[in-house]
Design an enzyme around this catalytic site. Sequence first.
Site, PDB file in Angstrom:
ATOM      1  N   ASP A  15      26.633  65.592  31.568  1.00 36.83           N
ATOM      2  CA  ASP A  15      26.535  65.089  30.193  1.00 36.83           C
ATOM      3  C   ASP A  15      25.088  64.894  29.763  1.00 36.83           C
ATOM      4  O   ASP A  15      24.206  64.704  30.596  1.00 36.83           O
ATOM      5  CB  ASP A  15      27.280  63.753  30.064  1.00 36.83           C
ATOM      6  CG  ASP A  15      26.709  62.706  31.001  1.00 36.83           C
ATOM      7  OD1 ASP A  15      26.487  63.031  32.181  1.00 36.83           O
ATOM      8  OD2 ASP A  15      26.482  61.562  30.563  1.00 36.83           O
ATOM      9  N   GLU A  16      24.902  64.928  28.478  1.00 34.42           N
ATOM     10  CA  GLU A  16      23.646  64.532  27.845  1.00 34.42           C
ATOM     11  C   GLU A  16      22.406  65.101  28.535  1.00 34.42           C
ATOM     12  O   GLU A  16      21.413  64.407  28.706  1.00 34.42           O
ATOM     13  CB  GLU A  16      23.537  62.998  27.813  1.00 34.42           C
ATOM     14  CG  GLU A  16      24.629  62.371  26.990  1.00 34.42           C
ATOM     15  CD  GLU A  16      24.612  60.853  27.035  1.00 34.42           C
ATOM     16  OE1 GLU A  16      24.883  60.253  25.998  1.00 34.42           O
ATOM     17  OE2 GLU A  16      24.341  60.269  28.099  1.00 34.42           O
ATOM     18  N   ALA A  17      22.502  66.371  28.908  1.00 36.23           N
ATOM     19  CA  ALA A  17      21.339  67.008  29.529  1.00 36.23           C
ATOM     20  C   ALA A  17      20.427  67.507  28.412  1.00 36.23           C
ATOM     21  O   ALA A  17      20.120  68.698  28.317  1.00 36.23           O
ATOM     22  CB  ALA A  17      21.800  68.143  30.445  1.00 36.23           C
TER      23      ALA A  17
END
Length: 541
Positions: A354-356
């Site tokens: 997530d949220e890379a």
Amino acid sequence: MKKLYYFIVLLTGAFVIQSCNTPPSASPEAIAAFESVIPKPVSATHTGNAFLITDKTTVIADPSAMEVGNYLVNLLRPATGFNLPLSESKDEASSGAIVLSIIDNKSLGDEGYELAVTTEQVTISANKPAGLFYGVQTLRQILPAAIEQSAVQTATWEIATGTITDHPEYTWRGSMLDVARHFFSVADVKRYIDLISLYKMNVLHLHLSDDQGWRIEIKSWPNLATHGGSTQVGGGAGGYYTQEQYAGIVAYAQARFITIVPEIDMPGHINSALASYGELNGGITIVPAEGRIDLSPKTSVIDGKSKPTQLYTGTEVGFSTLQLKKEATFKFVDDVIRELSALTPGPYIHIGGDEASVTKKEEYIVFINRFNEIVKSHGKRMIGWDEIAQGTIDSTVTVQLWHSEEFGQLAVEKGSRLVMSPAKKVYLDMQYDSATRLGLHWAAYIEVADSYNWDPATLIDGVAKENIVGIEAPLWSETIVTMDDIEYMIFPRLPGIAEIGWTTTANRSWEEYKVRLAKHAPRWKVMGIDYYPSTQVPWAK
Ligand code: TNX
């Protein structure tokens, strides 16, 4: 005088015979408990009388159910003070007994059970020990709340007679605990397991790493835990689980039919590893001073690549990335997944994903694909947050939906199935309302009714029941520091989320549910569970 004497003897005799023959009728409390089981069973019919657990009661279990039998007697002994001898079922008479019996009844499935209570006997039957365990959780809920006391109580241990037939709607009914932002002890995690098992959840997802902390010993990369785990949000001491301690958690969960799904969050959310091994550092960026989630690309690199970063104790997200151009990084990933897989009897390894936000999109996709290969090579199945739908995924991959309908639909188009964790409904770190002392509200304020009143199978266009393995409620711990904090955020929302996973939508209604929910508060009080006294719930005065 003699006549009077005989008369009295006769009268008393008649009375004794009479009271032996008339079965005790169930009290209103016992009936209310019978009708207030959470998650709501497929069917429950009471017949007006009562079974009493006394100092004569025994527990008889099928040989393959002795573990559940042990769990049951350990549950009943402290408050009743009775011996409750446990024996393997042979052909002995079972009047006055609680019987755990393995049967063959296709309609109950792998986790279903039938609980039959007569004045003579309580019988829980199931195809598998898991079903018996869930039957035991139901039995527990239909006993007086005092059964949860740890010291001997004087109470009438009454159970209303009747039959409950039950099996779950979804196979994945879970919660996630973030032990990375704040670290929680082995004892806390075990209590968490006990709390979710009350409501027949069967998955505990442990978020074992994040920017702020690395919480599991990896023998081939020791600094991850010793350095990466040495702090937490706010700068406190942090901590990590040794592999031995972690194996203890896994075994504790297994005895409660809970699968642990371990998560190592990559390629973002990785600062604790970058601080431990500089060669893994693909750069970190300036994080915004305000605003929780900024998925826009960030440009200004403040920390040189390939050098260890500082440990991070703030609460921003999306600012760190693994160095994906170096082969050494994949050696790291392989070592971590290998050690984690060896500690994991369950089929899943969660890779985060997530949220890379500071990982280049092409690199991200390559990474997810390689990650999947690595997970497979260790005999496990990959699960990740919904962003992984951008990778080359298929039916062997499970996708955890948290914020993007688009990624959820994409995952389904690629043949993957979803675990439903929509942040607006089931994020247990979201505040109940603007006055809640703990928690965040970037996704929503989530009152008890909001978290209950929705259907996973109709939430997103193009995502139907057959695309869904189940539901999971995450508790992120940026603001959660103590066990008490945990309890306040998960109670009373978690029982309702467990019910969404277990009970069909057709069999659920908030108006009916909230009355049952209110009846559970006395149990929570006995168990020392702190909970949010929502004004939406008609708690008893
Ligand atoms: C989003 S959900 C995150 C977490 C935060 C959480 C706080 C997800 C996959 N990422 O990193 O802790 O919001 O609510």
